[in-house]
Scaffold this motif. Structure first.
Motif, PDB file in Angstrom:
ATOM      1  N   TRP A   1     -46.461  33.761 -44.539  1.00 49.90           N
ATOM      2  CA  TRP A   1     -46.825  34.010 -43.241  1.00 49.90           C
ATOM      3  C   TRP A   1     -46.313  33.239 -42.271  1.00 49.90           C
ATOM      4  O   TRP A   1     -45.608  32.098 -42.600  1.00 49.90           O
ATOM      5  CB  TRP A   1     -48.201  34.200 -42.879  1.00 49.90           C
ATOM      6  N   ALA A   2     -46.477  33.304 -40.940  1.00 49.77           N
ATOM      7  CA  ALA A   2     -45.962  32.368 -39.907  1.00 49.77           C
ATOM      8  C   ALA A   2     -46.747  31.152 -40.049  1.00 49.77           C
ATOM      9  O   ALA A   2     -47.852  31.254 -40.548  1.00 49.77           O
ATOM     10  CB  ALA A   2     -46.583  33.042 -38.634  1.00 49.77           C
ATOM     11  N   TRP A   3     -45.980  29.922 -40.193  1.00 52.30           N
ATOM     12  CA  TRP A   3     -46.702  28.741 -40.445  1.00 52.30           C
ATOM     13  C   TRP A   3     -47.562  28.378 -39.091  1.00 52.30           C
ATOM     14  O   TRP A   3     -47.301  28.657 -37.867  1.00 52.30           O
ATOM     15  CB  TRP A   3     -45.537  27.682 -40.912  1.00 52.30           C
ATOM     16  N   GLY A   4     -48.770  27.855 -39.653  1.00 52.45           N
ATOM     17  CA  GLY A   4     -49.586  27.043 -38.809  1.00 52.45           C
ATOM     18  C   GLY A   4     -49.009  25.748 -37.898  1.00 52.45           C
ATOM     19  O   GLY A   4     -47.885  25.340 -38.394  1.00 52.45           O
ATOM     20  N   GLN A   5     -49.849  25.134 -37.340  1.00 55.84           N
ATOM     21  CA  GLN A   5     -49.433  23.875 -36.721  1.00 55.84           C
ATOM     22  C   GLN A   5     -49.450  22.525 -37.598  1.00 55.84           C
ATOM     23  O   GLN A   5     -48.973  21.749 -37.567  1.00 55.84           O
ATOM     24  CB  GLN A   5     -50.368  23.586 -35.458  1.00 55.84           C
ATOM     25  N   GLY A   6     -50.421  22.993 -38.852  1.00 55.27           N
ATOM     26  CA  GLY A   6     -50.273  21.696 -39.784  1.00 55.27           C
ATOM     27  C   GLY A   6     -51.475  20.530 -39.324  1.00 55.27           C
ATOM     28  O   GLY A   6     -51.920  20.539 -37.959  1.00 55.27           O
ATOM     29  N   THR A   7     -51.674  19.801 -40.007  1.00 51.56           N
ATOM     30  CA  THR A   7     -52.727  18.817 -39.602  1.00 51.56           C
ATOM     31  C   THR A   7     -52.121  17.409 -40.329  1.00 51.56           C
ATOM     32  O   THR A   7     -51.553  17.325 -41.271  1.00 51.56           O
ATOM     33  CB  THR A   7     -54.192  18.909 -40.140  1.00 51.56           C
ATOM     34  N   GLN A   8     -52.185  16.492 -39.221  1.00 49.37           N
ATOM     35  CA  GLN A   8     -51.373  15.150 -39.790  1.00 49.37           C
ATOM     36  C   GLN A   8     -52.655  14.406 -40.564  1.00 49.37           C
ATOM     37  O   GLN A   8     -53.662  14.347 -40.229  1.00 49.37           O
ATOM     38  CB  GLN A   8     -51.240  14.468 -38.616  1.00 49.37           C
ATOM     39  N   VAL A   9     -51.920  13.832 -41.909  1.00 49.22           N
ATOM     40  CA  VAL A   9     -52.591  13.012 -42.526  1.00 49.22           C
ATOM     41  C   VAL A   9     -51.694  11.820 -42.622  1.00 49.22           C
ATOM     42  O   VAL A   9     -50.601  11.754 -43.087  1.00 49.22           O
ATOM     43  CB  VAL A   9     -52.856  13.464 -43.875  1.00 49.22           C
ATOM     44  N   THR A  10     -52.346  10.616 -42.244  1.00 48.89           N
ATOM     45  CA  THR A  10     -51.655   9.088 -42.351  1.00 48.89           C
ATOM     46  C   THR A  10     -52.618   8.209 -43.074  1.00 48.89           C
ATOM     47  O   THR A  10     -54.013   8.097 -42.842  1.00 48.89           O
ATOM     48  CB  THR A  10     -51.624   8.755 -40.818  1.00 48.89           C
ATOM     49  N   VAL A  11     -52.118   7.598 -44.168  1.00 50.17           N
ATOM     50  CA  VAL A  11     -52.574   6.929 -44.870  1.00 50.17           C
ATOM     51  C   VAL A  11     -51.997   5.556 -44.915  1.00 50.17           C
ATOM     52  O   VAL A  11     -50.753   5.281 -45.000  1.00 50.17           O
ATOM     53  CB  VAL A  11     -52.543   7.190 -46.247  1.00 50.17           C
ATOM     54  N   SER A  12     -52.725   4.435 -44.467  1.00 53.13           N
ATOM     55  CA  SER A  12     -52.049   3.261 -43.977  1.00 53.13           C
ATOM     56  C   SER A  12     -53.215   2.289 -43.960  1.00 53.13           C
ATOM     57  O   SER A  12     -54.588   2.368 -43.796  1.00 53.13           O
ATOM     58  CB  SER A  12     -51.392   3.109 -42.753  1.00 53.13           C
ATOM     59  N   SER A  13     -52.879   0.803 -44.108  1.00 53.00           N
ATOM     60  CA  SER A  13     -54.048  -0.269 -44.098  1.00 53.00           C
ATOM     61  C   SER A  13     -53.919  -0.918 -42.599  1.00 53.00           C
ATOM     62  O   SER A  13     -54.694  -1.750 -42.511  1.00 53.00           O
ATOM     63  CB  SER A  13     -53.729  -1.071 -45.078  1.00 53.00           C
TER      64      SER A  13
ATOM     65  N   GLN B   1     -57.388   4.864 -45.117  1.00 56.35           N
ATOM     66  CA  GLN B   1     -56.874   3.685 -45.624  1.00 56.35           C
ATOM     67  C   GLN B   1     -56.517   4.137 -47.108  1.00 56.35           C
ATOM     68  O   GLN B   1     -56.950   4.989 -47.801  1.00 56.35           O
ATOM     69  CB  GLN B   1     -58.038   2.618 -45.918  1.00 56.35           C
ATOM     70  N   PRO B   2     -55.657   3.312 -47.714  1.00 54.26           N
ATOM     71  CA  PRO B   2     -55.292   3.722 -49.153  1.00 54.26           C
ATOM     72  C   PRO B   2     -56.791   3.389 -50.075  1.00 54.26           C
ATOM     73  O   PRO B   2     -57.394   2.703 -49.855  1.00 54.26           O
ATOM     74  CB  PRO B   2     -54.226   2.466 -49.675  1.00 54.26           C
ATOM     75  N   GLY B   3     -56.518   4.460 -50.887  1.00 58.58           N
ATOM     76  CA  GLY B   3     -58.013   4.557 -51.801  1.00 58.58           C
ATOM     77  C   GLY B   3     -59.018   5.519 -50.959  1.00 58.58           C
ATOM     78  O   GLY B   3     -59.943   5.867 -51.572  1.00 58.58           O
ATOM     79  N   GLY B   4     -58.869   5.593 -49.838  1.00 55.00           N
ATOM     80  CA  GLY B   4     -59.832   6.604 -49.150  1.00 55.00           C
ATOM     81  C   GLY B   4     -59.549   8.173 -49.395  1.00 55.00           C
ATOM     82  O   GLY B   4     -58.856   8.687 -50.431  1.00 55.00           O
ATOM     83  N   SER B   5     -60.546   8.882 -48.661  1.00 59.22           N
ATOM     84  CA  SER B   5     -60.346  10.490 -48.792  1.00 59.22           C
ATOM     85  C   SER B   5     -60.308  11.215 -47.568  1.00 59.22           C
ATOM     86  O   SER B   5     -60.792  10.482 -46.553  1.00 59.22           O
ATOM     87  CB  SER B   5     -61.940  10.652 -49.728  1.00 59.22           C
ATOM     88  N   LEU B   6     -59.905  12.245 -47.417  1.00 60.01           N
ATOM     89  CA  LEU B   6     -59.877  13.144 -46.610  1.00 60.01           C
ATOM     90  C   LEU B   6     -60.194  14.638 -47.127  1.00 60.01           C
ATOM     91  O   LEU B   6     -59.635  14.995 -48.132  1.00 60.01           O
ATOM     92  CB  LEU B   6     -58.475  13.171 -45.620  1.00 60.01           C
ATOM     93  N   ARG B   7     -60.547  15.553 -46.157  1.00 64.02           N
ATOM     94  CA  ARG B   7     -60.746  16.961 -46.787  1.00 64.02           C
ATOM     95  C   ARG B   7     -60.127  17.836 -45.836  1.00 64.02           C
ATOM     96  O   ARG B   7     -60.560  17.748 -44.586  1.00 64.02           O
ATOM     97  CB  ARG B   7     -62.262  17.279 -47.006  1.00 64.02           C
ATOM     98  N   LEU B   8     -59.265  18.655 -46.135  1.00 61.15           N
ATOM     99  CA  LEU B   8     -58.578  19.587 -45.251  1.00 61.15           C
ATOM    100  C   LEU B   8     -59.079  21.142 -45.333  1.00 61.15           C
ATOM    101  O   LEU B   8     -59.364  21.347 -46.389  1.00 61.15           O
ATOM    102  CB  LEU B   8     -56.999  19.493 -45.534  1.00 61.15           C
ATOM    103  N   SER B   9     -59.084  21.561 -44.336  1.00 60.91           N
ATOM    104  CA  SER B   9     -59.440  23.097 -44.252  1.00 60.91           C
ATOM    105  C   SER B   9     -58.444  23.815 -43.592  1.00 60.91           C
ATOM    106  O   SER B   9     -58.071  23.662 -42.730  1.00 60.91           O
ATOM    107  CB  SER B   9     -60.835  23.077 -43.902  1.00 60.91           C
ATOM    108  N   CYS B  10     -58.382  25.222 -44.333  1.00 61.27           N
ATOM    109  CA  CYS B  10     -57.624  26.262 -43.844  1.00 61.27           C
ATOM    110  C   CYS B  10     -58.165  27.440 -43.509  1.00 61.27           C
ATOM    111  O   CYS B  10     -58.810  27.902 -44.580  1.00 61.27           O
ATOM    112  CB  CYS B  10     -56.080  26.121 -44.534  1.00 61.27           C
ATOM    113  N   GLU B  11     -57.910  28.027 -42.547  1.00 59.92           N
ATOM    114  CA  GLU B  11     -58.535  29.366 -42.238  1.00 59.92           C
ATOM    115  C   GLU B  11     -57.429  30.329 -42.055  1.00 59.92           C
ATOM    116  O   GLU B  11     -56.531  30.126 -40.760  1.00 59.92           O
ATOM    117  CB  GLU B  11     -59.683  29.349 -41.253  1.00 59.92           C
ATOM    118  N   ALA B  12     -57.537  31.532 -42.683  1.00 68.26           N
ATOM    119  CA  ALA B  12     -56.409  33.006 -42.068  1.00 68.26           C
ATOM    120  C   ALA B  12     -57.397  33.714 -41.583  1.00 68.26           C
ATOM    121  O   ALA B  12     -58.455  33.964 -41.669  1.00 68.26           O
ATOM    122  CB  ALA B  12     -55.899  33.091 -43.596  1.00 68.26           C
TER     123      ALA B  12
END
Length: 114
Positions: free
Chosen positions: A102-114, A13-24
């Protein structure tokens, strides 16, 4: 060939938090400045945060004060803590080198909505 895997996206939700992590997959990670990028629908991929090998960080103005990038060279990981999320943060997030790529990974989707 370095392989990158990004995890941790999701919905907030707007105002919320998420933590992303990436490993090479390889040790050369330790000698390069790393960055988190994002690509919103219909837009180009842009760099939003970077961290040098020594831990110095830089951010685009739109995320300053809300996002924090960090790295663990022993684990070959780069994290992005995202607080005070806004709907305009909605995008697919990727990590890669800041200079060159480097070659790009798949990425991770972040969606922020109410």
């Amino acid at each position: 060939q370095v392989q990158i895997v990004e995890v941790g996206g999701g919905w907030a939700q707007p105002g919320g938090s998420l933590r992303l992590s990436c490993e090479a997959s390889r040790g050369t990670f330790n000698s390069v400045t790393m960055g988190w990028y994002r690509q919103a629908p219909g837009k180009q991929r842009v760099l939003v945060a970077s961290v040098t090998t020594a831990g110095a960080t830089d951010y685009v103005d739109s995320v300053k004060g809300r996002f924090t990038i960090s790295r663990d060279n022993a684990k070959n990981t780069v994290d992005l803590q995202m607080n005070s999320l806004k709907p305009e943060d909605t995008a697919v997030y990727y990590c890669n080198r800041k200079y060159g790529s480097w070659a790009w990974g798949q990425g991770t989707q972040v969606t922020v909505s109410s």
